[in-house]
Scaffold this active site. Structure first.
Site, PDB file in Angstrom:
ATOM      1  N   GLU A  75     -79.122  60.776   5.467  1.00 39.21           N
ATOM      2  CA  GLU A  75     -77.743  61.292   5.746  1.00 39.21           C
ATOM      3  C   GLU A  75     -77.825  62.935   5.947  1.00 39.21           C
ATOM      4  OE1 GLU A  75     -78.275  59.308   3.355  1.00 39.21           O
ATOM      5  OE2 GLU A  75     -76.753  58.013   3.370  1.00 39.21           O
ATOM      6  N   HIS A 130     -46.905  56.550  -8.701  1.00 35.08           N
ATOM      7  CA  HIS A 130     -46.217  55.913  -7.534  1.00 35.08           C
ATOM      8  C   HIS A 130     -47.172  54.963  -6.712  1.00 35.08           C
ATOM      9  CE1 HIS A 130     -42.372  58.177  -8.351  1.00 35.08           C
ATOM     10  NE2 HIS A 130     -43.376  59.076  -8.452  1.00 35.08           N
ATOM     11  N   GLU A 183     -73.606  55.734 -11.393  1.00 34.27           N
ATOM     12  CA  GLU A 183     -75.082  55.992 -11.009  1.00 34.27           C
ATOM     13  C   GLU A 183     -75.855  55.875 -12.436  1.00 34.27           C
ATOM     14  OE1 GLU A 183     -76.562  57.554  -7.231  1.00 34.27           O
ATOM     15  OE2 GLU A 183     -76.923  59.185  -8.675  1.00 34.27           O
ATOM     16  N   LYS A 217     -81.046  51.687   1.064  1.00 28.97           N
ATOM     17  CA  LYS A 217     -81.868  52.797   1.825  1.00 28.97           C
ATOM     18  C   LYS A 217     -82.811  51.929   2.642  1.00 28.97           C
ATOM     19  CE  LYS A 217     -81.185  56.628  -1.198  1.00 28.97           C
ATOM     20  NZ  LYS A 217     -81.798  57.739  -2.005  1.00 28.97           N
ATOM     21  N   LYS A 234     -81.942  67.600  -3.099  1.00 24.63           N
ATOM     22  CA  LYS A 234     -82.934  67.836  -4.098  1.00 24.63           C
ATOM     23  C   LYS A 234     -84.204  67.291  -3.545  1.00 24.63           C
ATOM     24  CE  LYS A 234     -84.363  65.744  -8.481  1.00 24.63           C
ATOM     25  NZ  LYS A 234     -83.980  64.755  -9.649  1.00 24.63           N
ATOM     26  N   GLY A 241     -79.744  64.515  -9.748  1.00 21.32           N
ATOM     27  CA  GLY A 241     -78.558  64.767  -8.421  1.00 21.32           C
ATOM     28  C   GLY A 241     -77.442  64.862  -9.235  1.00 21.32           C
ATOM     29  N   ARG A 242     -77.022  63.835  -9.847  1.00 20.86           N
ATOM     30  CA  ARG A 242     -75.442  63.835 -10.470  1.00 20.86           C
ATOM     31  C   ARG A 242     -75.435  64.960 -11.567  1.00 20.86           C
ATOM     32  NH1 ARG A 242     -78.355  59.535 -11.075  1.00 20.86           N
ATOM     33  NH2 ARG A 242     -78.871  58.565 -13.210  1.00 20.86           N
TER      34      ARG A 242
HETATM   35  O1  F6P Z   1     -78.928  57.770  -3.199  1.00 23.90           O
HETATM   36  C1  F6P Z   1     -78.635  58.392  -4.494  1.00 23.90           C
HETATM   37  C2  F6P Z   1     -79.236  59.983  -4.502  1.00 23.90           C
HETATM   38  O2  F6P Z   1     -80.476  60.026  -4.698  1.00 23.90           O
HETATM   39  C3  F6P Z   1     -78.366  60.644  -5.820  1.00 23.90           C
HETATM   40  O3  F6P Z   1     -78.751  60.265  -6.754  1.00 23.90           O
HETATM   41  C4  F6P Z   1     -78.439  62.029  -5.260  1.00 23.90           C
HETATM   42  O4  F6P Z   1     -77.636  62.831  -5.841  1.00 23.90           O
HETATM   43  C5  F6P Z   1     -78.119  61.536  -3.809  1.00 23.90           C
HETATM   44  O5  F6P Z   1     -78.913  60.683  -3.294  1.00 23.90           O
HETATM   45  C6  F6P Z   1     -78.613  62.757  -2.761  1.00 23.90           C
HETATM   46  O6  F6P Z   1     -80.016  63.053  -3.053  1.00 23.90           O
HETATM   47  P1  F6P Z   1     -80.770  64.332  -2.298  1.00 23.90           P
HETATM   48  O7  F6P Z   1     -79.964  65.335  -3.263  1.00 23.90           O
HETATM   49  O8  F6P Z   1     -82.247  64.335  -2.693  1.00 23.90           O
HETATM   50  O9  F6P Z   1     -80.545  64.354  -1.006  1.00 23.90           O
END
Ligand code: F6P
Length: 575
Positions: free
Chosen positions: A223, A406, A375, A539, A217, A289-290
């Protein structure tokens, strides 16, 4: 933006009455069912294709009426209307929250708000459908082989690089809809910054037939951008290694143009990475995002299952949105399930909530829900900045049945903690296999294995609800010394959700159901379910600590003693 104070649910009469009932509460599912032939009927509801049985919950008509009164006092329906109309209910980020707009049908008559509504100067429907059309056109090109890699070969593997909402949604839906994936196409998902993830997910891939989708987003997530660079490096090295491209800047950028596309709200950053904005699919800051799987973030899945199936996914979402918007509160399933969660968390002090899919293709659903629920509702201040007045967000967790049986069901059945659980199953499996041989004892030859699976689904909720009394255990001739250990207390609450099949529409319905459960709970607690400030500190500190981990002595010295010692040990252990 400042927001008016939410209504404190604990100040309402209904809440106070619930607290007083909870004080002396002695649930009796056996007795309630025995004395009330209509219980199952009365507490079973329909939302689109989902049949939802709430009757095995620790619920009476009186409790339900009071919970519904809380929802009215807080005006859950009013806030939902405000959300779908584009009010900035995400107050800490001063944003609208419009994931429901992502699935409004293109030609829908009678939509609320009406087709063409404008929020902050944007024609929401027009932009949503322009992007969808672009995603569909691209997906069709990849699926038909019209889109090729730099050497002219058709794409066989799509690798989605994203994390959080840019990963969990796509991977969950891809897994859920595996039977709908076009033959010859595979999607892999890279999320973790542990380099093992890129290594493993690119292992064995042919670079000439691989397409990477960088899904972020913000296009600023460490990452994802790191993994995207690793993937780009992998692509170049592989193509150069086989002589598929020459070692020139032009050849490298041609390779990126044919093997990298992006999904983001930040198209300027996409261009800076070297991806042609023509090959980028946008979305907007009003999609959390979620809550973004049904935006262009789902592009990898659209490629895999095709636009027609994706339209079905969206129509499933929309059906539940409409149910949430129009069903009376007494029959409104997301509201009822959200209220039940409030009852368990705030009055009966449940700490966690299990989600147990009896459908192997839903095996990533609990992981997906962990972000969606925790979240969103793991907050301790309300939307006006004041402290929460009651506990918020429970821990969501789960694994598919029967694997969980199980593993951890022991605790569900006989532990000291109450864990409300949602059991989810479908009547028609994608693969109806029969056990032709049987086992010569309990399992008849020709047994429908899905029926056996479903017998477990039904048995578990029954066992949890009704348990097994000491007398019943004794009647089996059990030695007195082990009678207590073999007794099941029962009164363990469950909700059963049954769908005809795991179709694209049903997958959309399930996701929307939980989105609106989250909304209901967050609204009652008065919290902003749409921000996620709680992820920021980690972060920031990771960036601050990176130099120390890479050997900068001053940076190491500035750490607290535990962190310093751990980093020193790590550096020591490095070869
Ligand atoms: O760190 C949390 C977050 O902001 C989530 O809400 C989001 O889904 C995820 O990181 C990834 O963010 P992006 O889509 O901006 O890379």
């Amino acid at each position: 933006m400042t927001a008016s104070a939410p209504v404190d649910p604990t100040s309402t009469d209904a809440w106070k009455q619930l607290a007083s009932i909870a004080g002396g509460f002695a649930p009796d599912l056996r007795g309630w069912f025995a004395s009330d032939a209509g219980r199952a009927d009365r507490y079973t509801f329909q939302a689109a294709d989902l049949t939802i049985d709430l009757s095995k919950n620790l619920l009476t008509d009186e409790i339900l009426a009071l919970l519904l009164q809380v929802a009215r006092d807080i005006d859950v329906p009013g806030r939902f209307q405000a959300m779908i109309a584009g009010e900035h209910i995400n107050v800490t980020e001063d944003r609208a929250v419009l994931h429901t707009a992502l699935r409004r049908p293109k030609d829908g008559a009678g939509l609320v708000p009406p087709k063409g509504f404008v929020v902050d100067g944007q024609d929401i429907d027009a932009d949503v459908h322009a992007t969808l059309d672009k995603v569909y056109a691209f997906a069709d090109k990849v699926r038909s082989g019209q889109w090729t890699g730099v050497t002219g070969k058709r794409i066989q593997t799509v690798v989605n690089i994203g994390i959080g909402g840019s990963d969990l949604g796509p991977v969950m839906v891809y897994e859920a809809l595996k039977p709908y994936v076009q033959a010859g196409l595979e999607v892999r998902f890279v999320s973790n910054i542990d380099p093992t993830d890129v290594y493993e997910k690119t292992a064995g891939l042919d670079p000439e037939t691989t397409l990477f989708i960088v899904a972020s987003k913000t296009f600023g997530t460490l990452e994802t951008l790191t993994n995207a660079r690793l993937a780009r490096e992998w692509l170049w090295n592989q193509l150069l290694g086989t002589g598929a491209i020459n070692d020139t800047d032009t050849a490298r950028s041609d390779a990126v143009a044919k093997h990298f596309v992006a999904v983001s709200t930040a198209l300027d950053k996409v261009a800076a990475f070297g991806i042609d904005p023509e090959n980028a699919f946008g979305f907007w800051d009003w999609v959390g995002g979620r809550f973004s799987i049904d935006s262009a973030i789902g592009t990898s899945v659209v490629i895999a299952i095709g636009p027609d199936n994706w339209r079905e996914v969206l129509s499933g979402f929309h059906a539940i949105d409409e149910h949430m918007r129009t069903a009376p509160l007494e029959q409104n399933v997301p509201v009822l399930m959200g209220l039940l969660n409030v009852w368990y968390s705030n009055f009966l002090k449940a700490q966690s909530h299990a989600v147990l899919p009896y459908a192997q293709y839903l095996h990533r659903f609990p992981a997906y829900l962990q972000q969606l629920t925790m979240e969103s509702n793991g907050k301790s201040v309300r939307w006006d900045g004041s402290p929460a007045t009651t506990d918020t967000g429970e821990v969501f967790w789960g694994e598919p049945g029967t694997n969980g049986q199980h593993a951890f069901y022991q605790l569900l059945h006989q532990g000291t903690r109450m864990v409300p659980a949602d059991f989810i199953a479908v009547a028609n499996p994608a693969h109806a296999l029969k056990d032709e041989a049987g086992d010569g004892a309990a399992v008849e030859p020709g047994q429908d294995v899905h029926a056996l699976f479903m017998a477990n689904f039904f048995a578990q909720t029954k066992a949890l609800a009704f348990g097994k009394t000491e007398d019943e255990v004794r009647a089996e001739g059990t030695d007195e010394s082990v009678v207590p250990a073999r007794t099941f207390p029962g009164n363990r609450p469950t909700t059963s959700i049954l769908a005809p099949a795991l179709t694209p529409s049903v997958v959309g319905q399930l996701i929307a159901l939980y989105e609106h459960i989250v909304f209901t709970q967050g609204t009652i607690w008065g919290i902003d379910s749409f921000d996620q400030w709680g992820v920021e500190l980690g972060k920031q500190l990771a960036l601050q600590i990176t130099p120390a981990v890479q050997g900068d002595a001053d940076a190491l010295q500035s750490q607290d003693s535990s962190t310093k010692a751990l980093i020193a040990k790590y550096l020591d252990l490095r070869n």
